[in-house]
Design a protein around this motif. Structure first.
Motif, short mmCIF file in Angstrom:
data_model
loop_
_atom_site.label_atom_id
_atom_site.label_comp_id
_atom_site.label_asym_id
_atom_site.label_seq_id
_atom_site.Cartn_x
_atom_site.Cartn_y
_atom_site.Cartn_z
N GLU A 163 -0.96 -0.45 -7.50
CA GLU A 163 -0.01 -0.83 -6.45
C GLU A 163 0.27 -2.32 -6.51
O GLU A 163 1.43 -2.75 -6.34
N ASP A 220 0.85 -1.20 0.00
CA ASP A 220 0.00 0.00 0.00
C ASP A 220 0.88 1.25 0.00
O ASP A 220 1.06 1.91 1.01
N LYS A 221 1.42 1.58 -1.15
CA LYS A 221 2.40 2.68 -1.27
C LYS A 221 1.85 4.04 -0.87
O LYS A 221 2.56 4.84 -0.29
#
Length: 117
Positions: free
Chosen positions: A79, A68-69
């Motif tokens: 993602e 989960d950038k």
């Protein structure tokens, strides 16, 4: 028989056997399966922490956090694709692979929970 002929025959046999020695699933002409639609149970276009844990019950919370950038609490398809691509390259020993930074996951814990004894 001629030694050169036997040598050539041996080389040809080795070349034919090389694909059988490759890693399973690599280079077989099959596209990797996109697991995102399977994880996204409610089909809202993102994977929640609960959906992720249901699909990968052995994963630590740090794995979700690393993927989960944008830190919005959900994994977008972009993602997931970025993670999948970098993960596959890292497993194949690609020198340009970009695995999630170690700081995004607990330092002393693996991303996958070891099986109970």
């Amino acid at each position: 028989m001629n030694k050169r002929f036997l040598g050539g025959l041996l080389c040809a046999a080795m070349l034919c056997a090389a694909p059988a020695l490759a890693m399973p699933g690599m280079g077989e002409g099959k596209a990797p399966v996109d697991k995102f639609p399977m994880m996204d149970k409610n089909k809202d276009g993102s994977v929640s922490r609960e959906e992720f844990k249901a699909f990968f019950p052995q994963m630590q919370d740090g794995a979700f956090t690393a993927i989960d950038k944008d830190k919005d609490g959900a994994i977008s398809h972009e993602e997931w694709q970025g993670f999948s691509k970098s993960h596959a390259m890292g497993r194949a020993g690609h020198p340009d692979a970009q695995m999630p930074p170690a700081g995004d996951a607990p330092k002393a814990m693996p991303l996958v929970t070891p099986p109970s004894k």
